[in-house]
Design a protein around this motif. Structure first.
Motif, PDB file in Angstrom:
ATOM      1  N   GLU A  22       1.013  -0.996  -0.024  1.00  0.00           N
ATOM      2  CA  GLU A  22       0.080   0.089  -0.239  1.00  0.00           C
ATOM      3  C   GLU A  22       0.894   1.279  -0.186  1.00  0.00           C
ATOM      4  O   GLU A  22       0.674   2.139  -0.706  1.00  0.00           O
ATOM      5  CB  GLU A  22      -0.969   0.103   1.273  1.00  0.00           C
ATOM      6  CG  GLU A  22      -1.968   1.169   1.290  1.00  0.00           C
ATOM      7  CD  GLU A  22      -2.988   0.987   0.199  1.00  0.00           C
ATOM      8  OE1 GLU A  22      -3.328   2.100  -0.341  1.00  0.00           O
ATOM      9  OE2 GLU A  22      -3.216  -0.257  -0.530  1.00  0.00           O
ATOM     10  N   VAL A  23       1.695   1.329   0.719  1.00  0.00           N
ATOM     11  CA  VAL A  23       2.701   2.418   0.793  1.00  0.00           C
ATOM     12  C   VAL A  23       3.511   2.499  -0.385  1.00  0.00           C
ATOM     13  O   VAL A  23       3.370   3.817  -1.045  1.00  0.00           O
ATOM     14  CB  VAL A  23       3.664   2.405   2.160  1.00  0.00           C
ATOM     15  CG1 VAL A  23       4.737   3.326   1.869  1.00  0.00           C
ATOM     16  CG2 VAL A  23       3.079   2.716   3.341  1.00  0.00           C
ATOM     17  N   ASP A  24       3.917   1.530  -0.966  1.00  0.00           N
ATOM     18  CA  ASP A  24       4.665   1.706  -2.344  1.00  0.00           C
ATOM     19  C   ASP A  24       3.929   2.218  -3.251  1.00  0.00           C
ATOM     20  O   ASP A  24       4.280   2.867  -3.998  1.00  0.00           O
ATOM     21  CB  ASP A  24       5.419   0.171  -2.632  1.00  0.00           C
ATOM     22  CG  ASP A  24       6.112   0.313  -3.900  1.00  0.00           C
ATOM     23  OD1 ASP A  24       7.337   0.855  -4.084  1.00  0.00           O
ATOM     24  OD2 ASP A  24       5.531  -0.263  -4.866  1.00  0.00           O
ATOM     25  N   SER A  25       2.535   1.480  -3.325  1.00  0.00           N
ATOM     26  CA  SER A  25       1.578   2.027  -4.272  1.00  0.00           C
ATOM     27  C   SER A  25       1.252   3.425  -4.430  1.00  0.00           C
ATOM     28  O   SER A  25       0.910   4.224  -5.265  1.00  0.00           O
ATOM     29  CB  SER A  25       0.354   1.152  -4.738  1.00  0.00           C
ATOM     30  OG  SER A  25      -0.413   1.451  -3.435  1.00  0.00           O
ATOM     31  N   LYS A  26       1.346   4.085  -3.025  1.00  0.00           N
ATOM     32  CA  LYS A  26       1.062   5.514  -2.939  1.00  0.00           C
ATOM     33  C   LYS A  26       2.056   6.263  -3.670  1.00  0.00           C
ATOM     34  O   LYS A  26       1.999   7.467  -4.018  1.00  0.00           O
ATOM     35  CB  LYS A  26       0.761   5.679  -1.529  1.00  0.00           C
ATOM     36  CG  LYS A  26      -0.645   5.370  -1.126  1.00  0.00           C
ATOM     37  CD  LYS A  26      -0.822   5.806   0.561  1.00  0.00           C
ATOM     38  CE  LYS A  26      -2.127   5.328   1.017  1.00  0.00           C
ATOM     39  NZ  LYS A  26      -2.239   5.579   2.526  1.00  0.00           N
ATOM     40  N   ASN A  27       3.147   5.388  -3.707  1.00  0.00           N
ATOM     41  CA  ASN A  27       4.422   6.362  -4.034  1.00  0.00           C
ATOM     42  C   ASN A  27       4.669   6.143  -5.578  1.00  0.00           C
ATOM     43  O   ASN A  27       5.240   7.185  -5.970  1.00  0.00           O
ATOM     44  CB  ASN A  27       5.661   5.970  -3.260  1.00  0.00           C
ATOM     45  CG  ASN A  27       5.947   6.485  -2.020  1.00  0.00           C
ATOM     46  OD1 ASN A  27       5.612   7.512  -1.776  1.00  0.00           O
ATOM     47  ND2 ASN A  27       5.811   5.570  -0.924  1.00  0.00           N
ATOM     48  N   GLY A  29       2.292   4.867  -7.795  1.00  0.00           N
ATOM     49  CA  GLY A  29       1.119   4.740  -8.537  1.00  0.00           C
ATOM     50  C   GLY A  29       0.825   3.380  -9.101  1.00  0.00           C
ATOM     51  O   GLY A  29      -0.205   3.396  -9.904  1.00  0.00           O
ATOM     52  N   ARG A  31       0.461  -0.974  -8.031  1.00  0.00           N
ATOM     53  CA  ARG A  31       0.670  -2.147  -6.973  1.00  0.00           C
ATOM     54  C   ARG A  31       1.706  -2.845  -7.393  1.00  0.00           C
ATOM     55  O   ARG A  31       1.639  -3.588  -8.556  1.00  0.00           O
ATOM     56  CB  ARG A  31      -0.597  -2.858  -6.406  1.00  0.00           C
ATOM     57  CG  ARG A  31      -1.628  -1.945  -5.502  1.00  0.00           C
ATOM     58  CD  ARG A  31      -2.932  -2.833  -5.583  1.00  0.00           C
ATOM     59  NE  ARG A  31      -2.625  -3.931  -4.709  1.00  0.00           N
ATOM     60  CZ  ARG A  31      -2.431  -3.712  -3.476  1.00  0.00           C
ATOM     61  NH1 ARG A  31      -2.672  -2.657  -2.831  1.00  0.00           N
ATOM     62  NH2 ARG A  31      -2.525  -5.111  -2.745  1.00  0.00           N
ATOM     63  N   ASN A  89       5.147   6.488   3.582  1.00  0.00           N
ATOM     64  CA  ASN A  89       3.657   7.010   3.398  1.00  0.00           C
ATOM     65  C   ASN A  89       3.729   8.393   3.038  1.00  0.00           C
ATOM     66  O   ASN A  89       4.048   9.188   3.956  1.00  0.00           O
ATOM     67  CB  ASN A  89       2.739   6.633   4.553  1.00  0.00           C
ATOM     68  CG  ASN A  89       1.256   6.927   4.352  1.00  0.00           C
ATOM     69  OD1 ASN A  89       0.953   7.928   3.347  1.00  0.00           O
ATOM     70  ND2 ASN A  89       0.330   6.359   4.860  1.00  0.00           N
ATOM     71  N   PRO A  90       3.261   8.703   1.910  1.00  0.00           N
ATOM     72  CA  PRO A  90       3.344  10.139   1.562  1.00  0.00           C
ATOM     73  C   PRO A  90       2.494  11.150   2.360  1.00  0.00           C
ATOM     74  O   PRO A  90       3.064  12.337   2.585  1.00  0.00           O
ATOM     75  CB  PRO A  90       2.472  10.171   0.221  1.00  0.00           C
ATOM     76  CG  PRO A  90       3.009   8.823  -0.312  1.00  0.00           C
ATOM     77  CD  PRO A  90       2.549   8.092   0.666  1.00  0.00           C
ATOM     78  N   ASN A  91       1.844  10.548   3.189  1.00  0.00           N
ATOM     79  CA  ASN A  91       0.838  11.533   4.017  1.00  0.00           C
ATOM     80  C   ASN A  91       1.703  11.733   5.591  1.00  0.00           C
ATOM     81  O   ASN A  91       1.304  12.257   6.209  1.00  0.00           O
ATOM     82  CB  ASN A  91      -0.354  10.992   4.510  1.00  0.00           C
ATOM     83  CG  ASN A  91      -1.309  10.729   3.133  1.00  0.00           C
ATOM     84  OD1 ASN A  91      -1.256  11.711   2.271  1.00  0.00           O
ATOM     85  ND2 ASN A  91      -2.189   9.681   3.295  1.00  0.00           N
TER      86      ASN A  91
END
Length: 166
Positions: A22-27, A29, A31, A89-91
């Motif tokens: 999840e963290v990687d996919s947020k970074n 774009g 999965r 996590n970008p957030n």
């Protein structure tokens, strides 16, 4: 309390797989489920030396790094570690998560007597380059080489044709 004190770094666990993805996919774009299944499995079982880490910030999964220890790769005779992947996590950026992960990895590797940590970064990833620069990384005294196998095959075919015609 400083931001680093709010960050708790621990060993990466098998149950962290979905949080890592999840963290990687947020970074990035997308999965990379299979990639992380393989990487996490290798990381947790490969050498018996646990060097991959997770970070929590205010009780939430905030980041991770996957690293491995090598014993004499590419002609080198001393132990070295390779940082394969790091993600925050970008957030939660700006809270010292990446710094805490890297600091703990450094401490763990030094305790194991491992003197060097290597990684690779995309040339155009300025944020990650800046982070690594501020963390003490410098350009390596070696050159990474890539080979486009299809292009090399075409060169070989042309060379073979020229030899046959001669």
């Amino acid at each position: 309390m400083s931001n680093n004190e709010a960050v708790v770094v621990r060993n990466l666990r098998p149950r962290d797989l979905e949080a890592v993805i999840e963290v990687d996919s947020k970074n990035i774009g997308r999965r990379r489920t299979e990639y992380f299944k393989v990487k996490l499995a290798q990381s947790l079982s490969d050498t018996g030396i646990q060097v991959s880490l997770a970070a929590e910030y205010d009780g939430q999964f905030a980041g991770f790094l996957l690293a491995r220890v090598y014993y004499g790769e590419f002609g080198a005779t001393e132990q070295t570690a390779v940082l394969d992947t790091i993600g925050v996590n970008p957030n939660m950026r700006g809270n010292g998560v990446g710094v805490a992960l890297l600091r703990q990895l450094r401490q763990n590797l030094l305790a194991l007597g491992i003197p060097h940590l290597q990684t690779e970064v995309a040339w155009d990833d300025q944020d990650l380059l800046r982070f690594f620069h501020h963390s003490g990384f410098r350009p390596a005294a070696r050159i990474g080489l890539d080979l486009d196998l299809q292009a090399a095959k075409r060169v070989d075919e042309r060379r073979d044709e020229a030899t046959a015609e001669a």
